[in-house]
Design an enzyme around this catalytic site. Structure first.
Site, PDB file in Angstrom:
ATOM      1  CD  GLU A  55     -51.219 -87.903  88.427  1.00  0.00           C
ATOM      2  OE1 GLU A  55     -51.369 -89.094  88.125  1.00  0.00           O
ATOM      3  OE2 GLU A  55     -51.396 -86.978  87.615  1.00  0.00           O
ATOM      4  CG  HIS A  57     -61.020 -82.812  79.996  1.00  0.00           C
ATOM      5  ND1 HIS A  57     -59.658 -82.751  80.144  1.00  0.00           N
ATOM      6  CD2 HIS A  57     -61.548 -82.105  81.021  1.00  0.00           C
ATOM      7  CE1 HIS A  57     -59.372 -82.051  81.228  1.00  0.00           C
ATOM      8  NE2 HIS A  57     -60.497 -81.626  81.779  1.00  0.00           N
ATOM      9  NE  ARG A 112     -61.591 -95.486  74.488  1.00  0.00           N
ATOM     10  CZ  ARG A 112     -61.122 -94.767  75.493  1.00  0.00           C
ATOM     11  NH1 ARG A 112     -61.103 -95.274  76.717  1.00  0.00           N
ATOM     12  NH2 ARG A 112     -60.667 -93.541  75.299  1.00  0.00           N
TER      13      ARG A 112
HETATM   14  C1  MV4 Z   1     -52.924 -83.724  84.555  1.00  0.00           C
HETATM   15  C2  MV4 Z   1     -52.511 -82.483  84.042  1.00  0.00           C
HETATM   16  C3  MV4 Z   1     -51.420 -81.885  84.619  1.00  0.00           C
HETATM   17  N1  MV4 Z   1     -50.790 -82.487  85.653  1.00  0.00           N
HETATM   18  N2  MV4 Z   1     -52.257 -84.275  85.583  1.00  0.00           N
HETATM   19  C4  MV4 Z   1     -56.945 -84.126  82.064  1.00  0.00           C
HETATM   20  C5  MV4 Z   1     -57.747 -85.340  81.745  1.00  0.00           C
HETATM   21  C6  MV4 Z   1     -57.193 -86.419  82.603  1.00  0.00           C
HETATM   22  N3  MV4 Z   1     -57.241 -87.683  81.948  1.00  0.00           N
HETATM   23  C7  MV4 Z   1     -55.817 -85.975  82.898  1.00  0.00           C
HETATM   24  N4  MV4 Z   1     -55.746 -84.580  82.644  1.00  0.00           N
HETATM   25  C8  MV4 Z   1     -54.681 -83.844  83.049  1.00  0.00           C
HETATM   26  N5  MV4 Z   1     -53.967 -84.379  84.063  1.00  0.00           N
HETATM   27  C9  MV4 Z   1     -51.226 -83.659  86.110  1.00  0.00           C
HETATM   28  N6  MV4 Z   1     -50.605 -84.228  87.133  1.00  0.00           N
HETATM   29  C10 MV4 Z   1     -53.212 -81.938  82.969  1.00  0.00           C
HETATM   30  C11 MV4 Z   1     -54.309 -82.620  82.483  1.00  0.00           C
HETATM   31  C12 MV4 Z   1     -54.971 -81.981  81.388  1.00  0.00           C
HETATM   32  C13 MV4 Z   1     -55.011 -82.574  80.132  1.00  0.00           C
HETATM   33  C14 MV4 Z   1     -54.452 -83.811  79.879  1.00  0.00           C
HETATM   34  C15 MV4 Z   1     -54.501 -84.363  78.645  1.00  0.00           C
HETATM   35  C16 MV4 Z   1     -55.103 -83.672  77.596  1.00  0.00           C
HETATM   36  C17 MV4 Z   1     -55.666 -82.468  77.818  1.00  0.00           C
HETATM   37  C18 MV4 Z   1     -55.638 -81.893  79.080  1.00  0.00           C
HETATM   38  C19 MV4 Z   1     -56.218 -80.649  79.292  1.00  0.00           C
HETATM   39  C20 MV4 Z   1     -56.194 -80.102  80.538  1.00  0.00           C
HETATM   40  C21 MV4 Z   1     -55.580 -80.772  81.596  1.00  0.00           C
END
Ligand code: MV4
Length: 502
Positions: free
Chosen positions: A202, A237, A294
């Site tokens: 992504e 996270h 969930r």
């Molecule tokens: C991302 C992102 C930035 N760009 N995807 C972190 C956990 C996983 N479920 C998805 N995450 C992220 N995906 C793209 N393409 C940044 C994160 C991310 C994040 C997302 C949600 C809540 C906190 C976060 C902390 C760091 C990175």
């Protein structure tokens, strides 16, 4: 479909009690299961009956399908609620329940499988016309493919494990020369964690907001959303604070994302309560991230602003009833905030602080809810999640909710174990938080203020009192073993401080 008369809760801690509370209100009998470490746990006492299911480690108790099914049969429960974590997103478990003639309070095994596989979930959403983060369509099969995608979408990118979620098997790639090693690292982490090394790509969204929509769907094709939750305040996270409405949201964006969430649920024939997670960038573009199949930890803030008991709706929908309301019946009233209380020491790198709870006094009063499970004298087991409670407040406005949260955190007294409370007090006093100016990097960006123990003195004199009570604990213990005292404690020892709380 038969009516639910007795529910086995395949979980522990606060969520087991949360679910049982609704069951009691509905006149449904409750069955607890417990491990060796949970013999004295509150969910066991709260339930109508309880069954021992094995040793303390969850892979010898709460994760063993046979033992849970066995307890359900022995008790005569005709439904199982999985809560969150443990077996809640395990398709095999959902399928087994159905096979044994037990109602699984959750979506179908097919949906659990599809949404658990992030590549399949992405594909399903693209097909339904929902905006996903730009990237690969399916899994990547070669490094050349990665470079081709980079040509299209540019750097930085994220490599993600299809079986992942919650940050595992995820790698950020800033420079082209990092691609090869990052793909390898993501694959090997995914293989060892999930037994599946499929990865996808992504575009990296810089400083996104994490905003999720709650949805509810019945077996008759009715789907509604219950608005958003802003979940950007997290570290590594692990979510810490959630609120609704999101300070970032506009009415137009809410309407659009709400529609997308409902379409997402429809696209996979979803039944039950679920969450559609989005990333939202600073120019308010939103992208589907994943779907959780969930009930979530943070569901109470949605309950507070919509007035809907989500567990009750889960049970009714599982019985085959129609949703009792339409989208037009739903609105957000006021503002709700949740602070997750962890038994961790924020001033010592969030080290888990298991041990005996000496004193606990929880906040009460107008607009306050706590979902917890620990009591005085309870020993927090080391085997499970360090989250011991959730504090949820409501206010007419965001400002009132923040003020109420400060007041409630001030009232929250736990001694014997260290908790995240003081960190959350600092967030409630942080200028950027107060202004609604934050994203998923909030904690790193504000660590100067958030990690400074001294500022607690300004926030709450009760921090000092809590330390004093710790001192009393030490004094208790010091009869047998010598303990070091801080200068302040030494002055209390001399009788300089007289506090009559507790
Ligand atoms: C991302 C992102 C930035 N760009 N995807 C972190 C956990 C996983 N479920 C998805 N995450 C992220 N995906 C793209 N393409 C940044 C994160 C991310 C994040 C997302 C949600 C809540 C906190 C976060 C902390 C760091 C990175």
């Amino acid at each position: 479909m038969s009516k639910i008369k007795k529910v086995l809760i395949a979980n522990r801690g606060e969520i087991a009690i949360r679910i049982m509370r609704t069951c009691r209100e509905l006149g449904i009998e409750t069955v607890a299961v417990y491990s060796e470490a949970d013999r004295t746990s509150l969910h066991v006492r709260y339930a109508h009956e309880a069954y021992y299911i094995g040793k303390a480690p969850s892979n010898e108790s709460y994760l063993i399908i046979d033992k849970i099914i066995d307890a359900a049969k022995k008790s005569g429960a005709n439904a199982i609620h999985p809560g969150y974590g443990f077996l809640s997103e395990n398709a095999e478990f959902a399928e087994r329940c159905t096979k044994e003639g037990i109602i699984f309070i959750g979506p179908s095994p097919e949906v659990i499988v599809k949404m658990g596989d992030k590549i399949q979930a992405r594909e399903a959403m693209m097909k339904a016309g929902i905006s996903v983060v730009p990237g690969t369509e399916g899994k990547i099969s070669s490094e050349e493919e990665v470079f081709k995608v980079i040509e299209e979408i540019g750097l930085p990118i994220m490599i993600k494990a299809s079986a992942g979620g919650g940050g595992k098997g995820m790698r950020l790639v800033q420079e082209a020369d990092e691609v090869v090693s990052a793909v390898r690292a993501a694959r090997s982490e995914a293989l060892s964690s999930f037994g599946d090394d499929s990865v996808y790509i992504e575009k990296y969204i810089t400083s996104p907001h994490h905003i999720e929509f709650q949805i509810l769907a019945d077996q008759h094709g009715n789907v509604v959303h219950l608005f958003e939750r802003e979940c950007s305040i997290q570290r590594r996270h692990q979510k810490m604070i959630e609120e609704t409405p999101s300070p970032l949201m506009t009415p137009e964006l809410r309407e659009e994302m709400g529609k997308a969430a409902v379409e997402a649920a429809r696209a996979v024939n979803y039944v039950g309560a679920g969450t559609i997670e989005f990333l939202v960038d600073n120019t308010l573009n939103y992208y589907f991230l994943e779907m959780n199949t969930r009930l979530q930890v943070e569901h109470p803030i949605t309950e507070r602003v919509t007035g809907v008991d989500l567990v009750k709706q889960q049970i009714r929908v599982a019985e085959g009833e129609k949703l009792g309301f339409t989208q037009n019946d739903l609105s957000q009233k006021g503002h709700a905030i949740e602070c997750r209380i962890y038994a961790e020491d924020p001033d010592n790198n969030f080290m888990p602080s298991a041990g005996k709870v000496y004193k606990i006094s929880e906040p009460l009063g107008l607009g306050v809810r706590t979902d917890g499970y620990v009591y005085e004298g309870y020993e927090i087991p080391i085997y499970y999640d360090p989250m011991i409670s959730k504090l949820i407040v409501w206010g007419k406005s965001r400002d009132e909710a923040i003020r109420r949260m400060r007041r409630a955190l001030y009232e929250y007294k736990i001694t014997g174990v260290k908790t995240s409370i003081k960190m959350e007090e600092r967030v409630m006093n942080n200028k950027n938080f107060i202004e609604g100016n934050y994203d998923t990097h909030f904690i790193e960006k504000n660590k100067e203020q958030l990690m400074k123990p001294e500022i607690d003195k300004d926030i709450s004199d009760m921090a000092i009192i809590a330390t004093f009570i710790d001192y009393l604990d030490k004094l208790d213990n010091s009869k047998n073993n010598k303990k070091e005292f801080t200068p302040a404690q030494s002055s209390w020892k001399k009788g300089a401080c007289n506090i009559n709380r507790f």
